[in-house]
Design a protein around this motif. Structure first.
Motif, PDB file in Angstrom:
ATOM      1  N   ARG A  35       0.809  -1.219   0.000  1.00 49.45           N
ATOM      2  CA  ARG A  35       0.000   0.000   0.000  1.00 49.45           C
ATOM      3  C   ARG A  35       0.842   1.269   0.000  1.00 49.45           C
ATOM      4  O   ARG A  35       0.415   2.312  -0.513  1.00 49.45           O
ATOM      5  N   ASN A  36       2.032   1.231   0.607  1.00 50.35           N
ATOM      6  CA  ASN A  36       2.877   2.418   0.705  1.00 50.35           C
ATOM      7  C   ASN A  36       3.700   2.616  -0.565  1.00 50.35           C
ATOM      8  O   ASN A  36       3.696   1.777  -1.464  1.00 50.35           O
ATOM      9  N   ASP A  37       4.430   3.732  -0.603  1.00 50.09           N
ATOM     10  CA  ASP A  37       5.190   4.046  -1.813  1.00 50.09           C
ATOM     11  C   ASP A  37       6.537   3.341  -1.868  1.00 50.09           C
ATOM     12  O   ASP A  37       7.247   3.436  -2.874  1.00 50.09           O
ATOM     13  N   GLU A  38       6.915   2.645  -0.789  1.00 48.16           N
ATOM     14  CA  GLU A  38       8.144   1.862  -0.765  1.00 48.16           C
ATOM     15  C   GLU A  38       7.890   0.562  -0.015  1.00 48.16           C
ATOM     16  O   GLU A  38       7.062   0.518   0.901  1.00 48.16           O
ATOM     17  N   PRO A  39       8.593  -0.512  -0.361  1.00 49.85           N
ATOM     18  CA  PRO A  39       8.465  -1.748   0.408  1.00 49.85           C
ATOM     19  C   PRO A  39       9.193  -1.629   1.741  1.00 49.85           C
ATOM     20  O   PRO A  39       9.996  -0.722   1.944  1.00 49.85           O
ATOM     21  N   GLY A  40       8.887  -2.552   2.649  1.00 48.97           N
ATOM     22  CA  GLY A  40       9.645  -2.603   3.895  1.00 48.97           C
ATOM     23  C   GLY A  40       8.816  -2.682   5.150  1.00 48.97           C
ATOM     24  O   GLY A  40       9.276  -3.193   6.165  1.00 48.97           O
ATOM     25  N   GLY A  41       7.592  -2.124   5.149  1.00 50.81           N
ATOM     26  CA  GLY A  41       6.806  -2.137   6.376  1.00 50.81           C
ATOM     27  C   GLY A  41       7.510  -1.374   7.477  1.00 50.81           C
ATOM     28  O   GLY A  41       7.783  -0.175   7.349  1.00 50.81           O
ATOM     29  N   SER A  42       7.850  -2.072   8.557  1.00 49.31           N
ATOM     30  CA  SER A  42       8.540  -1.434   9.683  1.00 49.31           C
ATOM     31  C   SER A  42      10.055  -1.449   9.523  1.00 49.31           C
ATOM     32  O   SER A  42      10.769  -0.990  10.414  1.00 49.31           O
ATOM     33  N   VAL A  43      10.533  -1.981   8.410  1.00 47.55           N
ATOM     34  CA  VAL A  43      11.977  -1.983   8.137  1.00 47.55           C
ATOM     35  C   VAL A  43      12.222  -1.012   6.986  1.00 47.55           C
ATOM     36  O   VAL A  43      12.313  -1.391   5.815  1.00 47.55           O
ATOM     37  N   ARG A  44      12.291   0.259   7.344  1.00 43.55           N
ATOM     38  CA  ARG A  44      12.458   1.307   6.341  1.00 43.55           C
ATOM     39  C   ARG A  44      13.345   2.411   6.888  1.00 43.55           C
ATOM     40  O   ARG A  44      13.536   2.549   8.098  1.00 43.55           O
ATOM     41  N   SER A  45      13.852   3.228   5.984  1.00 42.51           N
ATOM     42  CA  SER A  45      14.619   4.413   6.374  1.00 42.51           C
ATOM     43  C   SER A  45      14.223   5.561   5.460  1.00 42.51           C
ATOM     44  O   SER A  45      13.740   5.350   4.342  1.00 42.51           O
ATOM     45  N   ASP A  46      14.432   6.788   5.957  1.00 45.07           N
ATOM     46  CA  ASP A  46      14.003   7.943   5.175  1.00 45.07           C
ATOM     47  C   ASP A  46      14.691   9.198   5.695  1.00 45.07           C
ATOM     48  O   ASP A  46      15.246   9.216   6.805  1.00 45.07           O
TER      49      ASP A  46
END
Length: 551
Positions: A35-46
């Motif tokens: 659903r979000n614009d990047e994969p990863g769920g709770s494993v993301r950085s930004d």
């Protein structure tokens, strides 16, 4: 024309991606929908604060992924896809109000010297626990990578009985089944040492007096002693990005901005999914949902496809307290009052003691903003200097534990009862506490970004109420009972619909295990599948009876 794949995976968290990778590796045509614009769920950085400042939005400690089966099997290819890790040999420390600290290094002798200088009795207790960890790692830790129930798990238990004998195994099992307060009282003398391991319990939802809360701190403390702490070099998003690359190399697809609104069923079988724009995608063999039970069954699966008794079971699924994330851009790392090399540690826990942890947990469970929440301070740039483009620094602060819905403030200072209004003053309270232990840190702040429990759920619906571990891990909802009795092996009452993620065994943590084990279940031959279902039904009845006695 309706698109059709062998398997459709809903949710591109690391477990969903892992399941997709294993299926694609077996030649399946796989499509992952996120659903979000990047994969990863709770494993993301930004870039949450400043341009070029890369923050891990939720999860940061990647020890479990580094030690996972998926990394063992696909590690070389993941590295080729750009995945690397930065490791700290100063994994964690606790700081205390009197300017004291306890530190755990990736060095047995140096750590023991620190304990000995603090308290010889604490050093002796630490030594005993380290010896017990060695026994536990050899005999029972393999269960964490095996489905429950299973023949493999049965063999592991039989081997453990042969090694330890029944009396030794029962004695060893007492440690992980204890509460963190009981663990501290049994092995340590000083309140500082007792808090050292109790803090790890609140990373999950184990207040100091919750039975079974000692297992995660026991494992995490001595794993850090052995392995240090690792973060993904350049940001946590490197993990889902590398997994995505491997899936695509095998002909699979990972689509973002593709929100699923329904799991389609026919005659008791999952046939595909429908997206928000009305697009239908069919699945020949399986739909895999990397979702928590309430998100999957309350929002995506039609009531008519589920037995009424199962619907009641879903309604009893419990979530833990909420979490706040505070991301800071600093001009320098904290100058800790406890001094020495603390600014070099991956994690610094601020509690300061077991009673304060208990008060915090109780307040959160009762809807109260805690007066002095526990802080997990991640000094990201002390481990991975590549996270900023200049001499700036990054601080990652996890605030545990907070109420999902606010009924009041234990300190009587914050009037707000909604997170939109309460987030900023609560963040100020957190920074005031941090300032007490690291004087001058407020003056070093360049920018901050605050994510309340409500923000966490808005970003990732699996984090219901801001529960960062996707459901309580108390004994009645763990092991054979995760997520429900009789459904611990990734199946559902809907044929060809499977689940993975932190709400399934072995629970929270970036170990990718449930994704791997779920894929194995999907790939099981029909005869094996029937055997699994029969065993699940039998074990489910027994597990339900035990759960009722625990309740």
């Amino acid at each position: 024309m309706v698109e059709t794949f062998d398997a459709v995976v809903v949710g591109a968290g690391h477990n969903g991606l892992t399941a997709a990778l294993y299926l694609a590796d077996e030649g399946w045509d796989v499509c992952v929908l996120e659903r979000n614009d990047e994969p990863g769920g709770s494993v993301r950085s930004d870039e949450l604060t400043r341009e070029g400042y890369i923050h891990d939005t939720h999860s940061t400690n990647q020890n479990l992924f580094v030690g996972s089966q998926v990394f063992e099997e696909f590690g070389d290819e993941l590295r080729e896809a750009g995945l690397a890790f930065s490791r700290s040999d100063k994994p964690f420390a606790n700081v205390y109000p009197d300017g004291e600290s306890l530190r755990v290094y990736q060095d047995v002798d140096r750590t023991r010297e620190a304990f000995e200088a603090h308290s010889p009795a604490d050093a002796a207790g630490w030594d005993t626990l380290r010896e017990e960890f060695g026994r536990f790692a050899e005999t029972l830790v393999p269960l964490m990578g095996q489905p429950l129930p299973s023949v493999a798990a049965g063999r592991t238990l039989l081997d453990a009985v042969r090694t330890e004998r029944p009396s030794g195994l029962i004695d060893l099992a007492q440690i992980p089944l204890s509460s963190t307060r009981e663990l501290g009282d049994a092995y340590f003398e000083t309140p500082e040492a007792k808090a050292l391991m109790a803090c790890w319990g609140l990373h999950i939802d184990f207040g100091p007096d919750v039975s079974g809360g000692a297992m995660f701190p026991f494992l995490e403390s001595f794993t850090a002693l052995s392995e240090g702490i690792s973060v993904a070099t350049g940001g946590a998003s490197a993990i889902p990005e590398a997994l995505t690359t491997l899936i695509e190399r095998r002909g699979g697809e990972v689509r973002t901005n593709a929100e699923v609104t329904a799991v389609d069923t026919q005659n008791g079988r999952a046939t595909g999914v429908t997206l928000t724009d009305g697009t239908t995608i069919r699945a020949r063999e399986a739909v895999v949902a990397n979702l928590t039970p309430t998100v999957l069954y309350d929002r995506l699966v039609d009531d008519a496809a589920l037995p009424e008794s199962f619907r009641e079971t879903v309604d009893r699924y419990e979530y833990g307290p909420g979490t706040m994330m505070i991301h800071l851009a600093l001009d320098e790392l904290p100058d800790w009052a406890a001094g020495e090399d603390l600014s070099e540690f991956a994690y610094v826990h601020i509690a300061p003691d077991v009673d304060t942890l208990a008060e915090t947990y109780t307040a959160a469970q009762n809807g109260q903003l805690p007066e002095s929440p526990m802080l997990v301070v991640g000094q990201t740039t002390a481990v991975d200097a590549s996270r900023t483009p200049d001499d700036g620094q990054i601080l990652w602060i996890q605030v545990r534990a907070l109420p999902s819905e606010i009924d009041g403030d234990a300190a009587g200072e914050i009037d707000a009862t909604d997170w939109d209004t309460a987030a900023s003053p609560m963040a100020d309270r957190v920074l005031d506490k941090l300032e007490t232990y690291a004087p001058g840190v407020r003056d070093s702040i360049l920018d901050r970004d605050v994510h309340s429990p409500a923000d966490l759920e808005a970003t990732n619906p699996n984090l219901v109420g801001g529960d960062s571990v996707a459901g309580s891990h108390h004994l009645r909802q763990n092991f054979l009972w995760r997520p429900f009795p009789g459904w611990s092996r990734y199946g559902t009452p809907v044929d060809e619909l499977y689940v993975c993620g932190a709400s399934t065994w072995p629970g929270a943590g970036n170990n990718a295990t449930s994704g791997q084990l779920c894929a194995q279940r999907v790939l099981a031959q029909p005869f094996e599948e029937r055997v699994i279902e029969t065993v699940e039904e039998y074990v489910g009845d027994a597990a339900t009876a035990v759960q009722q006695r625990l309740s």
